[in-house]
Design an enzyme around this catalytic site. Structure first.
Site, mmCIF file in Angstrom:
data_model
loop_
_atom_site.group_PDB
_atom_site.id
_atom_site.type_symbol
_atom_site.label_atom_id
_atom_site.label_comp_id
_atom_site.label_asym_id
_atom_site.label_seq_id
_atom_site.Cartn_x
_atom_site.Cartn_y
_atom_site.Cartn_z
ATOM 1 N N CYS A 1 52.605 1.680 8.403
ATOM 2 C CA CYS A 1 53.640 2.483 9.065
ATOM 3 C C CYS A 1 54.368 3.422 8.115
ATOM 4 O O CYS A 1 54.861 4.458 8.534
ATOM 5 C CB CYS A 1 54.641 1.576 9.774
ATOM 6 S SG CYS A 1 55.395 0.396 8.652
ATOM 7 N N GLU B 1 61.280 -1.796 15.023
ATOM 8 C CA GLU B 1 60.636 -1.291 13.801
ATOM 9 C C GLU B 1 59.442 -0.455 14.256
ATOM 10 O O GLU B 1 58.400 -1.000 14.620
ATOM 11 C CB GLU B 1 60.178 -2.466 12.918
ATOM 12 C CG GLU B 1 61.322 -3.308 12.369
ATOM 13 C CD GLU B 1 62.076 -2.631 11.235
ATOM 14 O OE1 GLU B 1 61.537 -1.683 10.636
ATOM 15 O OE2 GLU B 1 63.213 -3.051 10.956
HETATM 16 P P1 NAD Z 1 51.828 -1.466 19.814
HETATM 17 O O1 NAD Z 1 53.182 -0.951 20.160
HETATM 18 O O2 NAD Z 1 50.677 -1.008 20.591
HETATM 19 O O3 NAD Z 1 51.813 -3.075 19.900
HETATM 20 C C1 NAD Z 1 52.782 -3.865 19.228
HETATM 21 C C2 NAD Z 1 52.977 -5.159 19.998
HETATM 22 O O4 NAD Z 1 53.492 -4.835 21.286
HETATM 23 C C3 NAD Z 1 51.695 -5.972 20.212
HETATM 24 O O5 NAD Z 1 51.995 -7.346 20.054
HETATM 25 C C4 NAD Z 1 51.349 -5.664 21.655
HETATM 26 O O6 NAD Z 1 50.656 -6.709 22.313
HETATM 27 C C5 NAD Z 1 52.707 -5.462 22.293
HETATM 28 N N1 NAD Z 1 52.659 -4.590 23.471
HETATM 29 C C6 NAD Z 1 51.716 -3.653 23.783
HETATM 30 N N2 NAD Z 1 52.007 -3.070 24.969
HETATM 31 C C7 NAD Z 1 53.149 -3.649 25.401
HETATM 32 C C8 NAD Z 1 53.957 -3.492 26.566
HETATM 33 N N3 NAD Z 1 53.640 -2.602 27.509
HETATM 34 N N4 NAD Z 1 55.055 -4.233 26.690
HETATM 35 C C9 NAD Z 1 55.411 -5.116 25.715
HETATM 36 N N5 NAD Z 1 54.671 -5.326 24.611
HETATM 37 C C10 NAD Z 1 53.568 -4.611 24.450
HETATM 38 O O7 NAD Z 1 51.653 -1.169 18.267
HETATM 39 P P2 NAD Z 1 50.425 -1.495 17.337
HETATM 40 O O8 NAD Z 1 49.303 -0.608 17.733
HETATM 41 O O9 NAD Z 1 50.192 -2.963 17.279
HETATM 42 O O10 NAD Z 1 50.989 -1.067 15.907
HETATM 43 C C11 NAD Z 1 50.938 0.254 15.454
HETATM 44 C C12 NAD Z 1 52.301 0.921 15.535
HETATM 45 O O11 NAD Z 1 53.277 0.094 14.966
HETATM 46 C C13 NAD Z 1 52.348 2.203 14.749
HETATM 47 O O12 NAD Z 1 53.052 3.161 15.487
HETATM 48 C C14 NAD Z 1 53.126 1.835 13.500
HETATM 49 O O13 NAD Z 1 53.798 2.900 12.886
HETATM 50 C C15 NAD Z 1 54.043 0.795 14.013
HETATM 51 N N6 NAD Z 1 54.466 -0.120 12.963
HETATM 52 C C16 NAD Z 1 55.737 -0.088 12.527
HETATM 53 C C17 NAD Z 1 56.133 -0.923 11.508
HETATM 54 C C18 NAD Z 1 57.533 -0.916 10.985
HETATM 55 O O14 NAD Z 1 57.861 -1.814 10.223
HETATM 56 N N7 NAD Z 1 58.375 0.038 11.348
HETATM 57 C C19 NAD Z 1 55.224 -1.809 10.949
HETATM 58 C C20 NAD Z 1 53.936 -1.811 11.436
HETATM 59 C C21 NAD Z 1 53.558 -0.973 12.447
#
Ligand code: NAD
Length: 459
Positions: free
Chosen positions: A245, A211
């Site tokens: 998002c 997502e």
């Molecule tokens: P992110 O990808 O930075 O982090 C998401 C999760 O991934 C966190 O738990 C983080 O600790 C983990 N993570 C970070 N680096 C990682 C790695 N190298 N390996 C594995 N896991 C890792 O995203 P964010 O900043 O928390 O959220 C914002 C983004 O999420 C935006 O792009 C937004 O559009 C998207 N988003 C999408 C939805 C959806 O339903 N499609 C909903 C909410 C947010």
């Protein structure tokens, strides 16, 4: 490999193998306990969301807590129907036979959630995973730490560690978790990390739901009613301080109504958050200083029509409107994910088409128009996750609409029944009697090939 994580995961593997999660009444009982525990902790959840993101209680209830109650209610109401083995019409080739499809859990699932709706986006997928009989290891975001702590407390109270366990930490912990062989991975977050998750999952051929995000266009044609359009855009864009998002990322507005619309957006902003949003309890905060720095960097060399003030220490970013004349800036290349609203004007729909085609498939797309037939034609001519005519964000509220992206905005879908389906393998099987055994399929075919061809053409 990390031994603590290894023992947590082995415990979940043993738990799943014990077959306890296959008991439907057990799943129902736990979903009811989960709802009760959330109810008991409602105040604490609201406080945590307020500390993490400055969310007002009203916003937290509507966009996080209610959403989760609704998902639990739907699962409890339908689970007995969803888990049923379904009879399927058989193929004449197999006559006589009875055919079935039965949903079975994948097994041990890993969930990685983001910080922007840290409660909803952690619990909603979990509800479907539990309803379908999977174990869940949840790694919530390190940024929304207050909510991550309350999530851990609630889930530890309701579930055995073998069934559901929260593991706290950032990318390092997530990377270690991704080394294990999971039966399913559910990830919500950025495109960049989504790619890492997909690569890691591929090593074990683990199925994934991703997502993700993107730049969501919102088109406003000259027929749109200015007041309600502005109101709905302001709500969708500035709820949770733009950290949604499916918020409209930027507007593409017909030149004839641009000035009027901007004026009304400013009016609606002041009605929602007053003329001093920094003092309004309804207006949220940016999650961290790092994200503040990113957002402030987007303003460089931009023509600010409204707002533009921020306070990095207070994590306050004023609702901001920008006039866009070219697409070369970082602002128009990357997902904004904050309270900055760029506005691009157009004269004819060829320009709109060109602008939309600059971007990869977005997670959401919106159009405001009085011409509903045109709105439908427009939305049906572009690939994107989900969207709306004459509104923003609200398609998420209908659990009967699957939620998810396409292409770079993600893969897979959830909400309501879709979440149960996501976490279930739909296993087909057939049952045949032994008392009859038509010889048609058995070699030698020599003497029956013509007859066989005739039969195969009929069925
Ligand atoms: P992110 O990808 O930075 O982090 C998401 C999760 O991934 C966190 O738990 C983080 O600790 C983990 N993570 C970070 N680096 C990682 C790695 N190298 N390996 C594995 N896991 C890792 O995203 P964010 O900043 O928390 O959220 C914002 C983004 O999420 C935006 O792009 C937004 O559009 C998207 N988003 C999408 C939805 C959806 O339903 N499609 C909903 C909410 C947010």
């Amino acid at each position: 490999m990390d031994n603590t994580l290894k023992s947590i995961i082995n415990n979940q593997i043993d738990y799943f193998n014990s077959r306890k999660t296959l008991n439907i009444n057990f799943r129902i009982q736990l979903l009811k306990s989960l709802k009760k525990e959330i109810e008991l902790n409602e105040k604490e959840i609201e406080n945590a969301l307020n500390k993490d993101l400055g969310k007002s209680n009203g916003e937290s209830y509507l966009t996080e807590i209610w959403f989760v109650y609704s998902e639990i209610k739907i699962a409890l109401k339908n689970i007995k129907k969803w888990v049923k083995r379904k009879p399927i019409r058989s193929s004449l080739l197999n006559f006589p036979s009875s055919d079935f499809i039965v949903p079975e859990p994948y097994g041990n699932t890993l969930h990685i959630s983001p910080w922007n709706y840290p409660f909803q986006l952690s619990i909603a997928p979990l509800v479907g995973a539990i309803a379908a009989g999977n174990t869940v290891l949840l790694k919530p975001s390190e940024y929304s730490i207050n909510t991550s702590i309350i999530l851990e407390k609630i889930l530890a109270k309701v579930f055995d560690d073998g069934f559901v366990k929260v593991v706290q930490g950032g990318p390092e912990v997530a990377s270690k978790l991704l080394e294990f062989k999971w039966n399913y991975i559910f990830f919500t977050g950025s495109i960049t990390v989504g790619k890492i998750v997909a690569q890691q999952a591929a090593k074990h051929l683990t199925p994934v739901t991703l997502e993700l995000g993107g730049k969501n266009p919102c088109v406003i044609d000259e027929t749109a009613s200015i007041k309600v359009t502005a109101k709905r855009i302001v709500w969708g864009k500035f709820t949770n301080c733009g950290q949604t998002c499916i918020a409209p990322d930027f507007l593409i507005v017909n030149r004839k109504i641009k000035e009027k619309l901007i004026k009304e957006i400013i009016n609606q902003l002041s009605l929602a958050y007053s003329n001093k949003p920094i003092e309004s309890i309804e207006y949220g905060r940016i999650i961290s200083e790092k994200h503040m720095n990113y957002l402030s960097s987007l303003l460089e060399d931009q023509k600010i029509l409204y707002g533009g003030h921020f306070d990095i220490e207070k994590k306050y970013f004023e609702p901001t409107i920008i006039e866009i004349n070219n697409f070369d800036s970082k602002l128009m290349k990357e997902e904004i994910f904050g309270p900055i609203l760029p506005i691009v004007e157009y004269d004819n729909f060829n320009e709109v088409d060109e602008i939309i085609k600059r971007y990869t498939h977005p997670l959401a797309m919106y159009i405001f128009t009085k011409n509903i037939a045109f709105g439908k034609k427009f939305l049906e001519s572009y690939p994107f996750g989900g969207g709306a005519i004459n509104d923003t964000v609200v398609h998420i509220a209908n659990d009967r609409l699957p939620f998810g992206g396409i292409g770079s905005s993600g893969m897979g879908k959830y909400h309501g029944k879709s979440t149960f389906e996501t976490f279930s393998h739909y296993k087909p099987y057939i049952s045949r009697p032994l008392w009859i055994d038509p010889p048609l399929r058995y070699p030698p075919f020599k003497n029956k090939i013509n007859f066989m061809k005739k039969i195969l053409k009929i069925i």
